[in-house]
Design a protein around this motif. Structure first.
Motif, PDB file in Angstrom:
ATOM      1  N   LEU A   6      12.744   8.435 -30.777  1.00 40.35           N
ATOM      2  CA  LEU A   6      12.556   7.033 -30.572  1.00 40.35           C
ATOM      3  C   LEU A   6      12.866   6.719 -28.893  1.00 40.35           C
ATOM      4  N   MET A   7      13.970   7.439 -28.432  1.00 42.53           N
ATOM      5  CA  MET A   7      14.315   7.312 -27.077  1.00 42.53           C
ATOM      6  C   MET A   7      13.213   7.932 -26.298  1.00 42.53           C
ATOM      7  N   GLU A   8      12.714   8.722 -26.454  1.00 42.96           N
ATOM      8  CA  GLU A   8      11.575   9.382 -25.374  1.00 42.96           C
ATOM      9  C   GLU A   8      10.388   8.380 -25.452  1.00 42.96           C
ATOM     10  N   GLU A   9       9.885   7.731 -26.713  1.00 41.91           N
ATOM     11  CA  GLU A   9       8.902   6.960 -26.964  1.00 41.91           C
ATOM     12  C   GLU A   9       9.416   5.626 -25.923  1.00 41.91           C
ATOM     13  N   ALA A  10      10.515   5.243 -26.054  1.00 42.59           N
ATOM     14  CA  ALA A  10      11.044   3.774 -25.469  1.00 42.59           C
ATOM     15  C   ALA A  10      10.923   4.361 -23.972  1.00 42.59           C
ATOM     16  N   LEU A  11      11.292   5.352 -23.416  1.00 45.64           N
ATOM     17  CA  LEU A  11      11.236   5.640 -22.012  1.00 45.64           C
ATOM     18  C   LEU A  11       9.603   5.644 -21.542  1.00 45.64           C
ATOM     19  N   GLN A  12       8.999   5.991 -22.249  1.00 45.88           N
ATOM     20  CA  GLN A  12       7.532   6.372 -21.910  1.00 45.88           C
ATOM     21  C   GLN A  12       6.892   5.073 -21.842  1.00 45.88           C
ATOM     22  N   GLN A  13       7.016   4.243 -22.954  1.00 43.87           N
ATOM     23  CA  GLN A  13       6.868   2.843 -22.723  1.00 43.87           C
ATOM     24  C   GLN A  13       6.973   1.953 -21.442  1.00 43.87           C
ATOM     25  N   ARG A  14       8.385   2.176 -21.203  1.00 44.08           N
ATOM     26  CA  ARG A  14       8.920   1.699 -20.140  1.00 44.08           C
ATOM     27  C   ARG A  14       8.282   1.958 -18.581  1.00 44.08           C
ATOM     28  N   ARG A  15       8.179   3.286 -18.813  1.00 47.99           N
ATOM     29  CA  ARG A  15       7.295   3.902 -17.595  1.00 47.99           C
ATOM     30  C   ARG A  15       5.780   3.185 -17.293  1.00 47.99           C
ATOM     31  N   ARG A  16       5.329   3.137 -18.648  1.00 46.52           N
ATOM     32  CA  ARG A  16       3.892   2.706 -18.583  1.00 46.52           C
ATOM     33  C   ARG A  16       3.803   1.411 -17.953  1.00 46.52           C
ATOM     34  N   ALA A  17       4.961   0.401 -18.715  1.00 45.92           N
ATOM     35  CA  ALA A  17       4.891  -1.023 -18.187  1.00 45.92           C
ATOM     36  C   ALA A  17       5.203  -0.969 -16.582  1.00 45.92           C
ATOM     37  N   GLN A  18       5.846  -0.204 -16.194  1.00 41.10           N
ATOM     38  CA  GLN A  18       6.248  -0.188 -14.613  1.00 41.10           C
ATOM     39  C   GLN A  18       5.010   0.055 -14.014  1.00 41.10           C
ATOM     40  N   VAL A  19       4.178   1.160 -14.345  1.00 41.54           N
ATOM     41  CA  VAL A  19       3.081   1.474 -13.546  1.00 41.54           C
ATOM     42  C   VAL A  19       1.992   0.507 -13.744  1.00 41.54           C
ATOM     43  N   ALA A  20       1.883  -0.090 -14.807  1.00 41.34           N
ATOM     44  CA  ALA A  20       0.719  -1.276 -15.140  1.00 41.34           C
ATOM     45  C   ALA A  20       1.008  -2.433 -14.225  1.00 41.34           C
ATOM     46  N   GLN A  21       2.551  -2.904 -14.076  1.00 43.03           N
ATOM     47  CA  GLN A  21       3.009  -3.860 -13.221  1.00 43.03           C
ATOM     48  C   GLN A  21       2.774  -3.533 -11.794  1.00 43.03           C
ATOM     49  N   ARG A  22       2.666  -2.424 -11.374  1.00 43.01           N
ATOM     50  CA  ARG A  22       2.588  -2.037  -9.874  1.00 43.01           C
ATOM     51  C   ARG A  22       0.905  -2.446  -9.636  1.00 43.01           C
ATOM     52  N   PHE A  23       0.101  -2.024 -10.646  1.00 42.61           N
ATOM     53  CA  PHE A  23      -1.312  -2.427 -10.545  1.00 42.61           C
ATOM     54  C   PHE A  23      -1.614  -3.821 -10.592  1.00 42.61           C
ATOM     55  N   LEU A  24      -0.749  -4.542 -11.550  1.00 46.19           N
ATOM     56  CA  LEU A  24      -1.057  -5.830 -11.631  1.00 46.19           C
ATOM     57  C   LEU A  24      -0.397  -6.685 -10.117  1.00 46.19           C
ATOM     58  N   SER A  25       0.503  -6.284  -9.700  1.00 44.09           N
ATOM     59  CA  SER A  25       0.918  -6.952  -8.605  1.00 44.09           C
ATOM     60  C   SER A  25       0.325  -6.647  -7.499  1.00 44.09           C
ATOM     61  N   GLY A  26      -0.566  -5.637  -7.484  1.00 42.32           N
ATOM     62  CA  GLY A  26      -1.362  -5.218  -6.104  1.00 42.32           C
ATOM     63  C   GLY A  26      -0.620  -4.145  -5.412  1.00 42.32           C
ATOM     64  N   GLU A  27       0.652  -3.980  -5.599  1.00 36.57           N
ATOM     65  CA  GLU A  27       1.451  -2.721  -4.936  1.00 36.57           C
ATOM     66  C   GLU A  27       0.511  -1.555  -4.918  1.00 36.57           C
ATOM     67  N   TRP A  28      -0.063  -1.079  -6.215  1.00 35.92           N
ATOM     68  CA  TRP A  28      -0.966  -0.004  -6.235  1.00 35.92           C
ATOM     69  C   TRP A  28      -2.268  -0.505  -6.483  1.00 35.92           C
ATOM     70  N   GLY A  29      -3.177   0.333  -6.235  1.00 36.51           N
ATOM     71  CA  GLY A  29      -4.747   0.032  -6.266  1.00 36.51           C
ATOM     72  C   GLY A  29      -5.481   1.255  -6.344  1.00 36.51           C
ATOM     73  N   VAL A  30      -6.603   0.746  -6.623  1.00 34.58           N
ATOM     74  CA  VAL A  30      -7.689   2.033  -6.704  1.00 34.58           C
ATOM     75  C   VAL A  30      -8.774   1.730  -6.049  1.00 34.58           C
ATOM     76  N   GLU A  31      -9.477   2.616  -5.024  1.00 35.36           N
ATOM     77  CA  GLU A  31     -10.432   2.444  -4.098  1.00 35.36           C
ATOM     78  C   GLU A  31     -11.680   2.959  -5.020  1.00 35.36           C
ATOM     79  N   LEU A  32     -12.622   2.188  -5.257  1.00 32.30           N
ATOM     80  CA  LEU A  32     -13.851   2.486  -5.702  1.00 32.30           C
ATOM     81  C   LEU A  32     -14.999   2.271  -5.026  1.00 32.30           C
ATOM     82  N   GLU A  33     -15.031   2.885  -4.051  1.00 30.81           N
ATOM     83  CA  GLU A  33     -16.084   2.643  -2.796  1.00 30.81           C
ATOM     84  C   GLU A  33     -17.374   2.506  -3.415  1.00 30.81           C
TER      85      GLU A  33
END
Length: 76
Positions: free
Chosen positions: A31-58
């Protein structure tokens, strides 16, 4: 590291049910591992949504257009 946690019988039963584990220690660990994994995924998603991270699809749009034209050729 060992940690002592106080849980009610109801909470422990729910944790065992959710994780599918039969023993308390592995159930809480999972349960703890799954909660940490979910939190990490949320942080990554937030970085993409905020524009801090992006993907170049030239060539993405050009490739999409080429695929549309190819599909139209085969359809006609």
């Amino acid at each position: 590291m060992k940690v002592t946690v106080e849980l009610s019988e109801t909470e422990m039963a729910e944790i065992l049910d959710i994780t599918g584990e039969r023993k308390k220690g592995p159930a809480i660990r999972r349960l703890m591992e799954e909660a940490l994994q979910q939190r990490r995924r949320a942080q990554v998603a937030q970085r993409f949504l905020s524009g801090e991270w992006g993907v170049e699809l030239e060539t993405f749009e050009a490739d999409q257009e080429r695929e549309r034209q190819r599909a139209q050729k085969f359809a006609s």
